[in-house]
Design a protein around this motif. Structure first.
Motif, PDB file in Angstrom:
ATOM      1  N   GLU A  86       0.694  -1.197  -0.025  1.00 15.57           N
ATOM      2  CA  GLU A  86       0.091   0.048  -0.086  1.00 15.57           C
ATOM      3  C   GLU A  86       0.856   1.375   0.199  1.00 15.57           C
ATOM      4  OE1 GLU A  86       0.107  -1.436   4.117  1.00 15.57           O
ATOM      5  OE2 GLU A  86      -0.630  -2.500   2.315  1.00 15.57           O
ATOM      6  N   HIS A  87       2.170   1.238   0.434  1.00 17.74           N
ATOM      7  CA  HIS A  87       2.992   2.397   0.380  1.00 17.74           C
ATOM      8  C   HIS A  87       3.531   2.559  -1.102  1.00 17.74           C
ATOM      9  CE1 HIS A  87       2.920   2.743   4.702  1.00 17.74           C
ATOM     10  NE2 HIS A  87       3.561   1.412   4.830  1.00 17.74           N
ATOM     11  N   ASN A  88       3.233   1.687  -1.968  1.00 14.73           N
ATOM     12  CA  ASN A  88       3.840   2.068  -3.252  1.00 14.73           C
ATOM     13  C   ASN A  88       2.540   2.558  -4.255  1.00 14.73           C
ATOM     14  OD1 ASN A  88       6.121   0.994  -2.813  1.00 14.73           O
ATOM     15  ND2 ASN A  88       5.634  -1.170  -3.495  1.00 14.73           N
ATOM     16  N   GLN A  89       1.427   2.633  -3.672  1.00 13.24           N
ATOM     17  CA  GLN A  89       0.305   3.312  -4.219  1.00 13.24           C
ATOM     18  C   GLN A  89       0.252   4.686  -4.403  1.00 13.24           C
ATOM     19  OE1 GLN A  89      -1.800   1.304  -6.224  1.00 13.24           O
ATOM     20  NE2 GLN A  89      -0.865  -0.755  -5.325  1.00 13.24           N
ATOM     21  N   PRO A  90      -0.125   4.978  -5.568  1.00 16.00           N
ATOM     22  CA  PRO A  90      -0.259   6.754  -5.676  1.00 16.00           C
ATOM     23  C   PRO A  90      -1.498   7.231  -4.606  1.00 16.00           C
ATOM     24  CG  PRO A  90      -0.989   6.024  -7.600  1.00 16.00           C
ATOM     25  CD  PRO A  90      -0.484   4.636  -7.066  1.00 16.00           C
ATOM     26  N   ASP A  91      -1.276   8.570  -4.431  1.00 12.16           N
ATOM     27  CA  ASP A  91      -2.502   9.220  -3.743  1.00 12.16           C
ATOM     28  C   ASP A  91      -3.049  10.236  -4.459  1.00 12.16           C
ATOM     29  OD1 ASP A  91      -1.798   7.744  -1.331  1.00 12.16           O
ATOM     30  OD2 ASP A  91      -0.347   9.243  -0.620  1.00 12.16           O
ATOM     31  N   ALA A  92      -4.329  10.408  -4.288  1.00 13.27           N
ATOM     32  CA  ALA A  92      -5.290  11.520  -4.995  1.00 13.27           C
ATOM     33  C   ALA A  92      -5.517  12.658  -3.875  1.00 13.27           C
ATOM     34  CB  ALA A  92      -6.577  11.011  -5.845  1.00 13.27           C
ATOM     35  N   TYR A  93      -5.005  13.528  -4.195  1.00 18.78           N
ATOM     36  CA  TYR A  93      -5.443  14.830  -3.188  1.00 18.78           C
ATOM     37  C   TYR A  93      -6.333  15.922  -3.687  1.00 18.78           C
ATOM     38  CZ  TYR A  93      -3.936  18.576   0.013  1.00 18.78           C
ATOM     39  OH  TYR A  93      -3.636  19.595   0.809  1.00 18.78           O
ATOM     40  N   PHE A  94      -7.316  16.207  -3.156  1.00 14.43           N
ATOM     41  CA  PHE A  94      -8.297  17.087  -3.684  1.00 14.43           C
ATOM     42  C   PHE A  94      -8.084  18.357  -2.800  1.00 14.43           C
ATOM     43  CE2 PHE A  94     -10.081  12.955  -4.727  1.00 14.43           C
ATOM     44  CZ  PHE A  94     -10.611  13.162  -5.913  1.00 14.43           C
ATOM     45  N   ASP A  95      -7.772  19.526  -3.450  1.00 10.46           N
ATOM     46  CA  ASP A  95      -7.721  20.718  -2.797  1.00 10.46           C
ATOM     47  C   ASP A  95      -8.718  21.651  -3.016  1.00 10.46           C
ATOM     48  OD1 ASP A  95      -6.548  22.881  -1.816  1.00 10.46           O
ATOM     49  OD2 ASP A  95      -4.787  22.895  -2.877  1.00 10.46           O
ATOM     50  N   PRO A  96      -9.459  21.910  -2.234  1.00  8.31           N
ATOM     51  CA  PRO A  96     -10.549  22.953  -2.328  1.00  8.31           C
ATOM     52  C   PRO A  96     -10.194  24.525  -2.569  1.00  8.31           C
ATOM     53  CG  PRO A  96     -10.786  22.340  -0.068  1.00  8.31           C
ATOM     54  CD  PRO A  96      -9.388  21.475  -0.908  1.00  8.31           C
ATOM     55  N   ILE A  97      -9.177  24.683  -1.986  1.00 13.21           N
ATOM     56  CA  ILE A  97      -8.555  26.142  -2.193  1.00 13.21           C
ATOM     57  C   ILE A  97      -8.322  26.418  -3.553  1.00 13.21           C
ATOM     58  CG2 ILE A  97      -7.246  27.906  -1.418  1.00 13.21           C
ATOM     59  CD1 ILE A  97      -9.282  26.855   0.763  1.00 13.21           C
ATOM     60  N   ARG A  98      -7.332  25.526  -4.213  1.00 14.53           N
ATOM     61  CA  ARG A  98      -6.896  25.729  -5.614  1.00 14.53           C
ATOM     62  C   ARG A  98      -8.031  25.127  -6.491  1.00 14.53           C
ATOM     63  NH1 ARG A  98      -0.588  24.238  -4.954  1.00 14.53           N
ATOM     64  NH2 ARG A  98       0.140  26.274  -3.723  1.00 14.53           N
ATOM     65  N   ARG A  99      -8.844  24.399  -5.975  1.00 10.85           N
ATOM     66  CA  ARG A  99      -9.854  23.645  -7.083  1.00 10.85           C
ATOM     67  C   ARG A  99      -9.137  23.054  -8.012  1.00 10.85           C
ATOM     68  NH1 ARG A  99     -13.947  28.842  -7.817  1.00 10.85           N
ATOM     69  NH2 ARG A  99     -15.062  28.599  -5.572  1.00 10.85           N
ATOM     70  N   GLU A 100      -8.259  21.931  -7.621  1.00 12.95           N
ATOM     71  CA  GLU A 100      -7.790  21.035  -8.088  1.00 12.95           C
ATOM     72  C   GLU A 100      -7.631  19.722  -7.609  1.00 12.95           C
ATOM     73  OE1 GLU A 100      -3.957  22.709  -9.397  1.00 12.95           O
ATOM     74  OE2 GLU A 100      -3.057  22.339  -7.457  1.00 12.95           O
ATOM     75  N   LEU A 114      -0.261  12.084  -6.367  1.00 12.25           N
ATOM     76  CA  LEU A 114       1.035  12.103  -5.870  1.00 12.25           C
ATOM     77  C   LEU A 114       1.473  10.760  -5.853  1.00 12.25           C
ATOM     78  CD1 LEU A 114       0.197  14.574  -2.981  1.00 12.25           C
ATOM     79  CD2 LEU A 114       1.252  15.139  -5.152  1.00 12.25           C
ATOM     80  N   GLN A 115       2.832  10.604  -6.257  1.00 16.56           N
ATOM     81  CA  GLN A 115       3.448   9.261  -6.310  1.00 16.56           C
ATOM     82  C   GLN A 115       4.624   9.389  -5.787  1.00 16.56           C
ATOM     83  OE1 GLN A 115       2.682   6.104  -7.703  1.00 16.56           O
ATOM     84  NE2 GLN A 115       4.455   5.216  -6.738  1.00 16.56           N
ATOM     85  N   LYS A 116       5.152   8.470  -4.536  1.00 13.79           N
ATOM     86  CA  LYS A 116       6.338   8.569  -3.946  1.00 13.79           C
ATOM     87  C   LYS A 116       7.558   8.077  -4.956  1.00 13.79           C
ATOM     88  CE  LYS A 116       4.568   7.510   0.722  1.00 13.79           C
ATOM     89  NZ  LYS A 116       4.476   6.875   1.516  1.00 13.79           N
ATOM     90  N   ASN A 117       8.619   9.094  -5.161  1.00 16.99           N
ATOM     91  CA  ASN A 117       9.906   8.774  -5.834  1.00 16.99           C
ATOM     92  C   ASN A 117      10.751   8.037  -5.046  1.00 16.99           C
ATOM     93  OD1 ASN A 117      11.091  10.423  -3.705  1.00 16.99           O
ATOM     94  ND2 ASN A 117      11.219  12.282  -5.109  1.00 16.99           N
ATOM     95  N   ALA A 118      11.745   7.770  -5.524  1.00 18.67           N
ATOM     96  CA  ALA A 118      12.986   6.832  -4.989  1.00 18.67           C
ATOM     97  C   ALA A 118      13.415   7.100  -3.629  1.00 18.67           C
ATOM     98  CB  ALA A 118      14.152   6.721  -5.874  1.00 18.67           C
ATOM     99  N   ARG A 119      13.110   8.246  -3.297  1.00 14.76           N
ATOM    100  CA  ARG A 119      13.772   8.815  -1.907  1.00 14.76           C
ATOM    101  C   ARG A 119      12.478   8.754  -0.963  1.00 14.76           C
ATOM    102  NH1 ARG A 119      17.804  13.717  -2.184  1.00 14.76           N
ATOM    103  NH2 ARG A 119      19.385  12.668  -3.781  1.00 14.76           N
ATOM    104  N   GLY A 120      11.257   8.282  -1.461  1.00 12.71           N
ATOM    105  CA  GLY A 120      10.097   8.197  -0.567  1.00 12.71           C
ATOM    106  C   GLY A 120       9.256   9.742  -0.232  1.00 12.71           C
ATOM    107  N   ARG A 121       9.734  10.535  -0.990  1.00 17.74           N
ATOM    108  CA  ARG A 121       8.908  12.112  -1.241  1.00 17.74           C
ATOM    109  C   ARG A 121       7.736  12.010  -2.107  1.00 17.74           C
ATOM    110  NH1 ARG A 121      14.377  15.455  -0.966  1.00 17.74           N
ATOM    111  NH2 ARG A 121      15.107  14.848   1.410  1.00 17.74           N
ATOM    112  N   PRO A 122       6.717  12.645  -1.826  1.00 15.94           N
ATOM    113  CA  PRO A 122       5.717  12.667  -2.786  1.00 15.94           C
ATOM    114  C   PRO A 122       6.055  13.441  -3.910  1.00 15.94           C
ATOM    115  CG  PRO A 122       5.054  13.586  -0.546  1.00 15.94           C
ATOM    116  CD  PRO A 122       6.230  13.109  -0.460  1.00 15.94           C
ATOM    117  N   GLN A 123       5.790  12.842  -5.082  1.00 17.59           N
ATOM    118  CA  GLN A 123       5.859  14.040  -6.324  1.00 17.59           C
ATOM    119  C   GLN A 123       4.535  13.936  -7.137  1.00 17.59           C
ATOM    120  OE1 GLN A 123       8.881  12.032  -8.599  1.00 17.59           O
ATOM    121  NE2 GLN A 123       9.264  13.933 -10.112  1.00 17.59           N
TER     122      GLN A 123
END
Length: 172
Positions: free
Chosen positions: A89-103, A107-116
């Motif tokens: 489950e840590h390899n799965q991407p995340d969908a981030y819903f931002d109501p302020i920017r309306r987008e 996000l997918q974790k890169n080789a260093r474990g940081r979301p990109q």
């Protein structure tokens, strides 16, 4: 001057406040649950088999075969570990819903474990959204499925409905 200010206040677009609409992060579900289970079974069998090569009775401990047995057991262990980690489950991407920017951002974790950020779409560029009991499907303008996300609780479903209300056509 007060009449102009009241006129401007009436025509101003109301931005969503942070208290009313909270950003949401949803993790993608695995595509094929049967494949996930099968890979876990094979991975576990390979890891147990790597240890079983040394434990099984009747296995010879001749110096000529010990090096080959060590190589095979290390290979089984590494392949089994890789099969167990493929759909973690840590390899799965995340969908981030931002109501302020309306987008919505994926996000997918890169080789260093940081979301990109790998995908960024504004709410106004979405075609429609369809909610079911367990899933939410986002459609593109041409009607193709953009993403299908699992919804775990009714609170998340309600928050997404309020965020996407009026910005994307909500079908049932």
């Amino acid at each position: 001057m007060t009449a102009v200010r009241q006129d401007v206040m009436k025509n101003a677009v109301a931005l969503p406040s942070f208290e009313e609409s909270v950003p949401l992060t949803i993790t993608f579900a695995a595509n094929w649950p049967v494949r996930k289970v099968l890979l876990r079974i094979v991975g576990t069998a390979l890891i147990l088999g790597s240890a079983g090569l040394w434990i099984l009775p009747g296995s010879s401990v001749m110096p000529e075969t010990a090096l080959m047995k060590l190589g095979v057991s290390v290979f089984f262990f590494l392949v089994g570990l890789a099969l167990l980690m493929v759909h973690h489950e840590h390899n799965q991407p995340d969908a981030y819903f931002d109501p302020i920017r309306r987008e919505v951002r994926v996000l997918q974790k890169n080789a260093r474990g940081r979301p990109q950020t790998v995908l960024r779409r504004g709410y106004d560029s979405l075609g429609s959204v369809k909610f079911s009991d367990c899933f939410m499907e986002l459609y593109d303008m041409d009607g193709s499925v953009l993403m299908r996300l699992p919804i775990e609780t009714p609170e998340i479903r309600h928050a997404l409905r309020t965020q996407l209300n009026g910005l994307a056509h909500s079908a049932a």
